[in-house]
Design a protein around this motif. Structure first.
Motif, PDB file in Angstrom:
ATOM      1  N   ASP A 202       0.935  -0.831  -0.333  1.00 53.53           N
ATOM      2  CA  ASP A 202       0.103  -0.221   0.083  1.00 53.53           C
ATOM      3  C   ASP A 202       0.485   0.496  -0.226  1.00 53.53           C
ATOM      4  O   ASP A 202       1.626   1.844   0.912  1.00 53.53           O
ATOM      5  CB  ASP A 202      -1.052   0.202   1.290  1.00 53.53           C
ATOM      6  N   ARG A 208      -1.560   1.224  -4.103  1.00 49.05           N
ATOM      7  CA  ARG A 208      -1.730  -0.262  -4.386  1.00 49.05           C
ATOM      8  C   ARG A 208      -1.208  -0.759  -5.475  1.00 49.05           C
ATOM      9  O   ARG A 208      -1.410  -0.529  -6.068  1.00 49.05           O
ATOM     10  CB  ARG A 208      -2.634  -0.781  -3.569  1.00 49.05           C
ATOM     11  N   LEU A 253      -3.963  -9.890  -5.019  1.00 49.20           N
ATOM     12  CA  LEU A 253      -4.755  -8.227  -5.268  1.00 49.20           C
ATOM     13  C   LEU A 253      -5.428  -8.759  -4.017  1.00 49.20           C
ATOM     14  O   LEU A 253      -6.434  -8.621  -3.647  1.00 49.20           O
ATOM     15  CB  LEU A 253      -4.937  -7.508  -6.536  1.00 49.20           C
ATOM     16  N   GLU A 257      -7.089  -8.128  -0.851  1.00 50.79           N
ATOM     17  CA  GLU A 257      -8.418  -7.767  -0.058  1.00 50.79           C
ATOM     18  C   GLU A 257      -9.523  -8.730   0.495  1.00 50.79           C
ATOM     19  O   GLU A 257      -9.703  -7.705   1.534  1.00 50.79           O
ATOM     20  CB  GLU A 257      -8.745  -7.128  -1.354  1.00 50.79           C
ATOM     21  N   ARG A 262      -3.308  -4.354   5.342  1.00 50.59           N
ATOM     22  CA  ARG A 262      -2.849  -3.835   4.852  1.00 50.59           C
ATOM     23  C   ARG A 262      -1.027  -3.125   5.164  1.00 50.59           C
ATOM     24  O   ARG A 262      -0.672  -3.811   6.293  1.00 50.59           O
ATOM     25  CB  ARG A 262      -3.859  -2.821   6.323  1.00 50.59           C
TER      26      ARG A 262
END
Length: 317
Positions: A202, A208, A253, A257, A262
């Motif tokens: 990030d 991202r 990804l 997610e 994070r």
């Protein structure tokens, strides 16, 4: 004006203690002293917290957590580098949340889910990312041998407790050994293919993004010994077809997610003749300058110090 105070936490009460100490020492050395003041905190194997020059914090109390919280409260941001249980599993994220101090990395829920390899498999499968066929085991005597398998603790890192089992008589001892590190064990099919890692960052400046893919080239199982004896070769960027790279990045990804990660994570895959298969997700991977993730971003022109800078700035935002 003083620099931004960064509490760099290493150590921990698990088998990855030494790896974590190395990560923390490397990070403290690499943080730009013109911008940051690195504050050292180390969790001993006994759970006691040690401060800047190795002294035990608050020796009048059994765990010295109260003294550690005083130090954390004096810092602007925390960089928790404790790999494995009681650290990477969301424990330190929860502590930082309660203390009201910003921290680098995934929140409690994501850390707990990603640390649990069984839960990670369920989440990945739910969003359409294939994982190895396997079963959850809590009793070594109940396991049936169905051919070569990989045995691994559900929540341990650095491949501790991971064994390739090719003979029926070796299965129960391997499971018993893994159960010494965790009360749940995965017994998975053996996958044949290339080992490809994707790092997700990030980035506070670019949003991202993923780093160049890394391929691990090793003869046999990439176990704890091979991880740290220097015999494994890392190829960055891994030679991949455009379609393969896109599938790996998209899947990394998607899992990142879905877990709620994070800051940073390394998502590990096998690329088999039948497509990609998720192996595991590391929400706080090794972070020395020679570790996989820093080397991956270095190949994209992002230095180790600049990577750390992005992580700290991202957490403070």
């Amino acid at each position: 004006m003083r620099g931004i105070r960064v509490a760099v936490i290493g150590g921990g009460q698990n088998c990855e203690h030494d790896v974590s100490v190395a990560s923390a020492a490397s990070v403290r050395k690499a943080l730009d002293p013109a911008k940051y003041e690195a504050v050292s905190l180390t969790i001993g194997r006994d759970g006691r917290w040690h401060g800047q020059s190795g002294q035990v914090l608050d020796t009048m109390t059994s765990g010295s957590l109260a003294a550690a919280l005083d130090v954390l409260a004096s810092c602007d941001v925390v960089l928790p580098l404790v790999h494995g249980p009681l650290g990477e599993d969301g424990t330190l994220a929860g502590l930082c949340e309660l203390a009201g101090v910003p921290y680098v990395g995934s929140p409690l829920r994501a850390g707990a889910l990603a640390m649990d390899k069984w839960a990670t498999k369920l989440v990945a499968e739910a969003v359409g990312v294939r994982t190895a066929q396997g079963r959850l085991v809590t009793d070594a005597s109940t396991v049936d041998f169905t051919g070569p398998v990989v045995v691994k603790p559900v929540a341990a890192g650095s491949s501790f407790g991971v064994q390739l089992v090719e003979r029926e008589e070796d299965l129960e001892p391997a499971v018993r050994q893994a159960l010494e590190l965790d009360d749940r064990v995965l017994v998975e099919e053996v996958l044949h293919g290339r080992e490809i890692d994707i790092a997700v960052l990030d980035d506070p400046d670019e949003g991202r993004r993923t780093g160049p893919p890394l391929e691990i080239q090793v003869a046999g199982l990439f176990d704890t010994t091979v991880k740290y004896d220097g015999s494994a070769q890392f190829v960055i960027p891994a030679p991949l077809a455009d379609t393969e790279l896109k599938a790996l990045e998209d899947s990394a990804l998607k899992v990142y997610e879905a877990l709620g990660c994070r800051g940073l994570a390394r998502v590990d895959f096998f690329l088999t003749e039948h497509g990609l298969v998720l192996n595991e997700v590391n929400t706080m991977p090794g972070m020395t300058a020679e570790s996989q993730v820093p080397k991956m971003f270095a190949a994209a022109g992002l230095s180790y110090a600049d990577l750390l800078d992005k992580l700290v700035r991202g957490a403070m935002r």
